[in-house]
Motif scaffolding. Sequence first.
Motif, PDB file in Angstrom:
ATOM      1  N   ALA A 111      19.563  -8.714 -66.731  1.00  0.00           N
ATOM      2  CA  ALA A 111      20.012  -8.028 -65.519  1.00  0.00           C
ATOM      3  C   ALA A 111      19.111  -6.827 -65.220  1.00  0.00           C
ATOM      4  CB  ALA A 111      21.461  -7.587 -65.671  1.00  0.00           C
ATOM      5  N   ARG A 112      18.772  -6.087 -66.268  1.00  0.00           N
ATOM      6  CA  ARG A 112      17.906  -4.920 -66.104  1.00  0.00           C
ATOM      7  C   ARG A 112      16.539  -5.323 -65.551  1.00  0.00           C
ATOM      8  NH1 ARG A 112      19.875  -2.721 -70.062  1.00  0.00           N
ATOM      9  NH2 ARG A 112      18.680  -3.721 -71.691  1.00  0.00           N
ATOM     10  N   ALA A 113      16.012  -6.449 -66.042  1.00  0.00           N
ATOM     11  CA  ALA A 113      14.710  -6.921 -65.566  1.00  0.00           C
ATOM     12  C   ALA A 113      14.761  -7.274 -64.082  1.00  0.00           C
ATOM     13  CB  ALA A 113      14.259  -8.131 -66.382  1.00  0.00           C
ATOM     14  N   TYR A 114      15.867  -7.878 -63.635  1.00  0.00           N
ATOM     15  CA  TYR A 114      16.008  -8.187 -62.205  1.00  0.00           C
ATOM     16  C   TYR A 114      16.071  -6.904 -61.383  1.00  0.00           C
ATOM     17  CZ  TYR A 114      16.755 -13.169 -63.025  1.00  0.00           C
ATOM     18  OH  TYR A 114      16.590 -14.481 -63.362  1.00  0.00           O
ATOM     19  N   ILE A 115      16.809  -5.914 -61.866  1.00  0.00           N
ATOM     20  CA  ILE A 115      16.910  -4.631 -61.157  1.00  0.00           C
ATOM     21  C   ILE A 115      15.548  -3.965 -61.074  1.00  0.00           C
ATOM     22  CG2 ILE A 115      17.845  -2.282 -61.306  1.00  0.00           C
ATOM     23  CD1 ILE A 115      20.388  -3.628 -62.553  1.00  0.00           C
ATOM     24  N   GLU A 116      14.844  -3.958 -62.194  1.00  0.00           N
ATOM     25  CA  GLU A 116      13.518  -3.327 -62.218  1.00  0.00           C
ATOM     26  C   GLU A 116      12.512  -4.055 -61.335  1.00  0.00           C
ATOM     27  OE1 GLU A 116      12.667  -3.139 -66.396  1.00  0.00           O
ATOM     28  OE2 GLU A 116      14.066  -1.472 -66.715  1.00  0.00           O
ATOM     29  N   SER A 117      12.781  -5.338 -61.075  1.00  0.00           N
ATOM     30  CA  SER A 117      11.904  -6.109 -60.188  1.00  0.00           C
ATOM     31  C   SER A 117      12.252  -5.913 -58.722  1.00  0.00           C
ATOM     32  CB  SER A 117      11.999  -7.601 -60.530  1.00  0.00           C
ATOM     33  OG  SER A 117      11.497  -7.831 -61.820  1.00  0.00           O
ATOM     34  N   GLY A 118      13.319  -5.149 -58.462  1.00  0.00           N
ATOM     35  CA  GLY A 118      13.673  -4.851 -57.074  1.00  0.00           C
ATOM     36  C   GLY A 118      14.852  -5.623 -56.516  1.00  0.00           C
ATOM     37  N   ALA A 119      15.586  -6.335 -57.354  1.00  0.00           N
ATOM     38  CA  ALA A 119      16.740  -7.088 -56.857  1.00  0.00           C
ATOM     39  C   ALA A 119      17.795  -6.136 -56.292  1.00  0.00           C
ATOM     40  CB  ALA A 119      17.351  -7.920 -57.981  1.00  0.00           C
ATOM     41  N   ASP A 120      18.385  -6.518 -55.182  1.00  0.00           N
ATOM     42  CA  ASP A 120      19.455  -5.737 -54.560  1.00  0.00           C
ATOM     43  C   ASP A 120      20.830  -6.241 -54.970  1.00  0.00           C
ATOM     44  OD1 ASP A 120      17.754  -4.037 -53.065  1.00  0.00           O
ATOM     45  OD2 ASP A 120      17.477  -5.620 -51.586  1.00  0.00           O
ATOM     46  N   ILE A 121      20.900  -7.496 -55.381  1.00  0.00           N
ATOM     47  CA  ILE A 121      22.174  -8.123 -55.740  1.00  0.00           C
ATOM     48  C   ILE A 121      22.000  -8.841 -57.077  1.00  0.00           C
ATOM     49  CG2 ILE A 121      23.880  -9.879 -55.098  1.00  0.00           C
ATOM     50  CD1 ILE A 121      23.074  -9.391 -52.176  1.00  0.00           C
ATOM     51  N   LEU A 122      22.980  -8.696 -57.956  1.00  0.00           N
ATOM     52  CA  LEU A 122      22.975  -9.412 -59.225  1.00  0.00           C
ATOM     53  C   LEU A 122      24.157 -10.356 -59.273  1.00  0.00           C
ATOM     54  CD1 LEU A 122      22.219  -6.586 -61.808  1.00  0.00           C
ATOM     55  CD2 LEU A 122      20.638  -8.256 -60.853  1.00  0.00           C
ATOM     56  N   ALA A 123      23.946 -11.521 -59.822  1.00  0.00           N
ATOM     57  CA  ALA A 123      25.029 -12.472 -60.047  1.00  0.00           C
ATOM     58  C   ALA A 123      25.537 -12.288 -61.471  1.00  0.00           C
ATOM     59  CB  ALA A 123      24.514 -13.899 -59.864  1.00  0.00           C
ATOM     60  N   THR A 124      26.636 -12.906 -61.780  1.00  0.00           N
ATOM     61  CA  THR A 124      27.146 -12.850 -63.143  1.00  0.00           C
ATOM     62  C   THR A 124      26.608 -14.027 -63.948  1.00  0.00           C
ATOM     63  OG1 THR A 124      29.104 -14.150 -62.579  1.00  0.00           O
ATOM     64  CG2 THR A 124      29.287 -11.750 -62.397  1.00  0.00           C
ATOM     65  N   ASN A 125      26.595 -13.878 -65.248  1.00  0.00           N
ATOM     66  CA  ASN A 125      26.210 -14.967 -66.131  1.00  0.00           C
ATOM     67  C   ASN A 125      27.491 -15.716 -66.511  1.00  0.00           C
ATOM     68  OD1 ASN A 125      24.639 -16.566 -67.944  1.00  0.00           O
ATOM     69  ND2 ASN A 125      25.498 -15.373 -69.611  1.00  0.00           N
ATOM     70  N   SER A 126      28.023 -16.457 -65.561  1.00  0.00           N
ATOM     71  CA  SER A 126      29.287 -17.166 -65.804  1.00  0.00           C
ATOM     72  C   SER A 126      29.315 -18.517 -65.104  1.00  0.00           C
ATOM     73  CB  SER A 126      30.473 -16.307 -65.358  1.00  0.00           C
ATOM     74  OG  SER A 126      30.344 -15.962 -63.989  1.00  0.00           O
ATOM     75  N   PHE A 127      28.151 -19.139 -64.963  1.00  0.00           N
ATOM     76  CA  PHE A 127      28.057 -20.410 -64.239  1.00  0.00           C
ATOM     77  C   PHE A 127      28.936 -21.489 -64.854  1.00  0.00           C
ATOM     78  CE2 PHE A 127      25.928 -24.467 -63.266  1.00  0.00           C
ATOM     79  CZ  PHE A 127      25.935 -24.400 -61.878  1.00  0.00           C
ATOM     80  N   ASN A 128      29.020 -21.549 -66.167  1.00  0.00           N
ATOM     81  CA  ASN A 128      29.802 -22.587 -66.855  1.00  0.00           C
ATOM     82  C   ASN A 128      31.054 -22.039 -67.530  1.00  0.00           C
ATOM     83  OD1 ASN A 128      28.272 -25.005 -66.383  1.00  0.00           O
ATOM     84  ND2 ASN A 128      26.679 -24.079 -67.630  1.00  0.00           N
ATOM     85  N   ALA A 129      31.553 -20.929 -67.052  1.00  0.00           N
ATOM     86  CA  ALA A 129      32.751 -20.320 -67.644  1.00  0.00           C
ATOM     87  C   ALA A 129      34.005 -20.980 -67.072  1.00  0.00           C
ATOM     88  CB  ALA A 129      32.760 -18.819 -67.407  1.00  0.00           C
ATOM     89  N   ASN A 130      34.157 -22.244 -67.398  1.00  0.00           N
ATOM     90  CA  ASN A 130      35.337 -22.993 -66.973  1.00  0.00           C
ATOM     91  C   ASN A 130      35.689 -23.994 -68.066  1.00  0.00           C
ATOM     92  OD1 ASN A 130      34.110 -25.747 -66.271  1.00  0.00           O
ATOM     93  ND2 ASN A 130      32.818 -24.341 -65.099  1.00  0.00           N
ATOM     94  N   SER A 131      36.904 -24.453 -68.070  1.00  0.00           N
ATOM     95  CA  SER A 131      37.374 -25.316 -69.164  1.00  0.00           C
ATOM     96  C   SER A 131      36.604 -26.634 -69.265  1.00  0.00           C
ATOM     97  CB  SER A 131      38.871 -25.577 -69.025  1.00  0.00           C
ATOM     98  OG  SER A 131      39.144 -26.237 -67.808  1.00  0.00           O
ATOM     99  N   ILE A 132      36.181 -27.171 -68.168  1.00  0.00           N
ATOM    100  CA  ILE A 132      35.457 -28.456 -68.196  1.00  0.00           C
ATOM    101  C   ILE A 132      34.104 -28.288 -68.881  1.00  0.00           C
ATOM    102  CG2 ILE A 132      34.372 -30.227 -66.767  1.00  0.00           C
ATOM    103  CD1 ILE A 132      36.670 -29.680 -64.722  1.00  0.00           C
ATOM    104  N   SER A 133      33.335 -27.294 -68.467  1.00  0.00           N
ATOM    105  CA  SER A 133      32.016 -27.065 -69.075  1.00  0.00           C
ATOM    106  C   SER A 133      32.137 -26.593 -70.521  1.00  0.00           C
ATOM    107  CB  SER A 133      31.246 -26.018 -68.274  1.00  0.00           C
ATOM    108  OG  SER A 133      30.963 -26.496 -66.990  1.00  0.00           O
ATOM    109  N   GLN A 134      33.090 -25.729 -70.804  1.00  0.00           N
ATOM    110  CA  GLN A 134      33.232 -25.196 -72.148  1.00  0.00           C
ATOM    111  C   GLN A 134      33.736 -26.253 -73.138  1.00  0.00           C
ATOM    112  OE1 GLN A 134      32.219 -22.064 -73.431  1.00  0.00           O
ATOM    113  NE2 GLN A 134      31.116 -22.307 -71.500  1.00  0.00           N
ATOM    114  N   ALA A 135      34.353 -27.313 -72.656  1.00  0.00           N
ATOM    115  CA  ALA A 135      34.800 -28.399 -73.533  1.00  0.00           C
ATOM    116  C   ALA A 135      33.617 -29.010 -74.290  1.00  0.00           C
ATOM    117  CB  ALA A 135      35.534 -29.469 -72.728  1.00  0.00           C
ATOM    118  N   ASP A 136      32.421 -28.959 -73.685  1.00  0.00           N
ATOM    119  CA  ASP A 136      31.227 -29.478 -74.358  1.00  0.00           C
ATOM    120  C   ASP A 136      30.900 -28.703 -75.626  1.00  0.00           C
ATOM    121  OD1 ASP A 136      30.902 -31.307 -72.306  1.00  0.00           O
ATOM    122  OD2 ASP A 136      29.385 -30.120 -71.255  1.00  0.00           O
ATOM    123  N   TYR A 137      31.391 -27.490 -75.735  1.00  0.00           N
ATOM    124  CA  TYR A 137      31.083 -26.628 -76.870  1.00  0.00           C
ATOM    125  C   TYR A 137      32.281 -26.423 -77.787  1.00  0.00           C
ATOM    126  CZ  TYR A 137      27.018 -25.791 -74.022  1.00  0.00           C
ATOM    127  OH  TYR A 137      25.887 -25.967 -73.269  1.00  0.00           O
ATOM    128  N   GLY A 138      33.308 -27.230 -77.601  1.00  0.00           N
ATOM    129  CA  GLY A 138      34.478 -27.192 -78.466  1.00  0.00           C
ATOM    130  C   GLY A 138      35.331 -25.982 -78.261  1.00  0.00           C
TER     131      GLY A 138
END
Length: 72
Positions: free
Chosen positions: A45-72
């Motif tokens: 996130a810091r690297a994106y800010i330092e590169s000039g990003a105005d908006i940051l997304a969260t690191n939660s693309f697969n934070a759901n029960s279906i995707s997490q089932a792959d990891y037990g």
Amino acid sequence: PYGTAIQALGLTEADYRGTLTVNHDQKGNNDILNLTRPDAIAGIARAYIESGADILATNSFNANSISQADYG
């Protein structure tokens, strides 16, 4: 873009798992890094800010029960 940035870190399965006791391989579970390696996620996130990003997304693309089932 978090996925690509995370892959560039070259983390091992142990890096993903951290101190959590889990029964399944966690390598590739980018969302668990929010808990086990917050320093890595903050660094990205810091690297994106330092590169000039105005908006940051969260690191939660697969934070759901279906995707997490792959990891037990």
